[in-house]
Motif scaffolding. Structure first.
Motif, PDB file in Angstrom:
ATOM      1  N   VAL A   1       0.806  -1.218   0.000  1.00 30.92           N
ATOM      2  CA  VAL A   1       0.000   0.000   0.000  1.00 30.92           C
ATOM      3  C   VAL A   1       0.837   1.265   0.000  1.00 30.92           C
TER       4      VAL A   1
ATOM      5  N   LEU B   1       0.893   3.568  -3.377  1.00 33.47           N
ATOM      6  CA  LEU B   1      -0.393   4.203  -3.642  1.00 33.47           C
ATOM      7  C   LEU B   1      -0.766   5.190  -2.541  1.00 33.47           C
ATOM      8  N   ASP B   2      -0.361   4.890  -1.325  1.00 32.79           N
ATOM      9  CA  ASP B   2      -0.641   5.799  -0.212  1.00 32.79           C
ATOM     10  C   ASP B   2       0.035   7.147  -0.461  1.00 32.79           C
TER      11      ASP B   2
ATOM     12  N   ILE C   1      -7.349   3.963   0.361  1.00 31.99           N
ATOM     13  CA  ILE C   1      -6.977   2.578   0.642  1.00 31.99           C
ATOM     14  C   ILE C   1      -7.690   2.108   1.904  1.00 31.99           C
TER      15      ILE C   1
ATOM     16  N   TRP D   1     -12.460   1.567  -8.043  1.00 26.25           N
ATOM     17  CA  TRP D   1     -11.865   0.718  -7.013  1.00 26.25           C
ATOM     18  C   TRP D   1     -11.176  -0.485  -7.642  1.00 26.25           C
TER      19      TRP D   1
ATOM     20  N   THR E   1      -8.152  -0.402  -3.165  1.00 27.54           N
ATOM     21  CA  THR E   1      -7.560   0.894  -3.491  1.00 27.54           C
ATOM     22  C   THR E   1      -8.492   1.640  -4.426  1.00 27.54           C
TER      23      THR E   1
ATOM     24  N   SER F   1       2.883   1.109  -8.637  1.00 31.31           N
ATOM     25  CA  SER F   1       1.784   0.597  -7.812  1.00 31.31           C
ATOM     26  C   SER F   1       0.972  -0.456  -8.542  1.00 31.31           C
TER      27      SER F   1
END
Length: 522
Positions: free
Chosen positions: A11, A14-15, A21, A98, A116, A136
């Motif tokens: 994660v 992407l975070d 998330i 999503w 995500t 990602s």
């Protein structure tokens, strides 16, 4: 952001990109959420831990289908991307795409999912670094790729390469249109790209050309994102789901449907031919017998000159009777040929033409009436609506339905003492439907068959060799009736008990019918 994560490589990238998330268990309950999710929904992790993920999504048919798939999902089973409206704080609706990936982090149960979300509104004015987005996507189990503005592939993740069965050098740098055949047509790619450049998104099915025996079908969602400085589209994000197996099953099912339809039509042709042959055989036999009698009497007159005038007069009277019999049966054959000609003319009716249900039924009855009476001792009574019943249905399809129902009725009455076939037509003015009904005094339909009626190969005559000799008992008749009714928006009502079974077939009227409704549905 909730609790700290120990193995959070899944994660982290992407975070940093600002993606939404959450980690959810199999029931959809939120186990963890990142700050972006918290900021957008306006609820702290303490308040969302007992909530289901989909409670934040506007309920739609797609969301409901997603819930059902998620609950029964097995580990490792891919989940296709989902686009939905997200309920943000202050009741603001935010469009989000999503993506779903199996969790490999030690902090959560093995069957949990990492969800995500990409804020489409944010993507449209994206500050997402393309390189980070590629990184990602590499971990995602969903096939994904990035296209430049002209549709050339700049990146494809491992899942996409696995599904495409193509070497990477044939994918990267190639045009999206070079490796797919959208909806079976090359020209569609130009339209796809034009729609993407105009609206910023596209959804549909594409066929990937592979180097293996079978092509791969992908259900794709493609989204555009822009350069913040110029407000121009720079890339397209492609998220896909492999639906190849479903496509193959669909093709197998279509082939089976075509074969069932072919077998049904061959059976109907056999039944129709049998009826026509029987109708012609009787008058032809009568003509042959009368001709032989005329020939015999004429020979007697010629071989025995000087006969008693009274005997000669009787012989001539007999010859006249036989001549009239030849004439009447020849007229009968002429009527049968006309009925067949009318039947063929109705079969050539264009789909856009309307037909009169009464006329079609009367023509079909003429084909079977003589055989039913002379061979099976079945009396046919007719009660037609007083006015024409106009429907937009191909006459041959009405004939197929009618012929099948009357054949079933005939077979059901073979063991009955009373053999009566009653045919009616009418109009249901309330629902603007025209109908015809076939009612018999046969053995009736069992509850088991009634429940499965319409399934292929379901029949009450599976053990009747005589039925198979006649061309019935295949179990395809009622199945094909259901298919024809679906095609013409028709319906069927069945009532059955021993000694009284009725099938009523409804079709939408082509124009608003008024007048006598004495024969409307009771």
């Amino acid at each position: 952001m909730g609790m700290a994560l120990q193995n959070h490589s899944q994660v982290d990238s992407l975070d940093h990109l600002g993606a939404l998330i959450v980690v959810v268990d199999q029931s959809g309950s939120i186990l963890w959420q990142n700050e972006a999710f918290t900021d957008l929904c306006g609820l702290s992790p303490a308040r969302t831990t007992r909530m289901r993920f989909w409670e934040f999504l506007m309920p739609t048919a797609e969301v409901n289908a997603f819930k059902a798939r998620m609950i029964v999902r097995e580990p490792g089973q891919a989940m296709s991307p989902l686009r939905s409206l997200f309920f943000g704080k202050d009741d603001k609706l935010v469009p989000v795409v999503w993506n779903f990936t199996d969790n490999r982090m030690e902090d959560f149960p093995a069957r949990s999912l990492i969800v995500t979300g990409i804020n489409v509104a944010l993507l449209a004015t994206s500050t997402f670094p393309v390189l980070h987005l590629m990184q990602s996507l590499q971990e995602s189990s969903i096939p994904a790729m990035l296209l430049d503005f002209n549709g050339y592939i700049e990146y494809a993740n491992a899942a996409l390469m696995d599904h495409s069965h193509l070497p990477r050098h044939k994918v990267i740098g190639a045009s999206f249109g070079d490796i797919i055949n959208p909806d079976g047509s090359e020209a569609v790619f130009e339209d796809l790209l034009a729609e993407l450049q105009a609206s910023g998104e596209w959804q549909g099915v594409v066929k990937v050309r592979t180097e293996i025996e079978h092509d791969i079908w992908l259900q794709c969602m493609i989204l555009a994102f822009q350069q913040k400085q110029t407000d121009l589209q720079s890339h397209f994000l492609v998220l896909a789901e492999d639906i190849s197996e479903a496509k193959r099953l669909e093709e197998i099912n279509k082939n089976l449907e075509d074969e069932i339809s072919r077998q049904f039509h061959l059976t109907q042709i056999g039944l129709l031919t049998s009826g026509i042959a029987h109708n012609l055989r009787n008058p032809l036999s009568a003509i042959l017998m009368a001709s032989e009698m005329i020939s015999y009497n004429l020979q007697q007159l010629l071989e025995k000159p000087g006969q008693d005038p009274y005997e000669v007069f009787e012989t001539l009277e007999e010859m006249e009777r036989m001549s009239l019999k030849v004439f009447h049966n020849a007229k009968r054959i002429d009527r049968i040929v006309n009925d067949i000609t009318n039947y063929q003319r109705q079969n050539r009716t264009r789909i856009t033409d309307e037909v009169d249900l009464n006329s079609v039924i009367m023509t079909d009855i003429a084909v079977i009436r003589e055989e039913f009476k002379s061979k099976y001792e079945i009396d046919i009574t007719i009660d037609l609506h007083t006015e024409p019943i106009h429907v937009h249905v191909r006459a041959s399809d009405i004939g197929q339905i009618f012929l099948n129902l009357t054949t079933n009725a005939r077979d059901a009455m073979l063991e009955s003492v009373l053999r009566l076939l009653h045919v009616r037509t009418g109009i249901d003015t309330e629902n603007q439907l025209g109908w015809f009904e076939v009612r018999d005094t046969g053995s009736g339909i069992s509850d088991d068959v009634m429940k499965r009626m319409g399934e292929p190969f379901v029949t009450t005559k599976s053990d009747d060799p005589e039925a198979k000799r006649r061309g019935s008992g295949t179990g395809l008749g009622l199945y094909m009736i259901h298919r024809l009714l679906e095609q013409w928006n028709g319906t069927m009502k069945v009532q059955s008990q021993p000694g009284d079974t009725s099938f009523r077939i409804f079709f939408p009227l082509s124009v608003e019918e008024t007048g006598n409704d004495a024969l409307s549905e009771e």
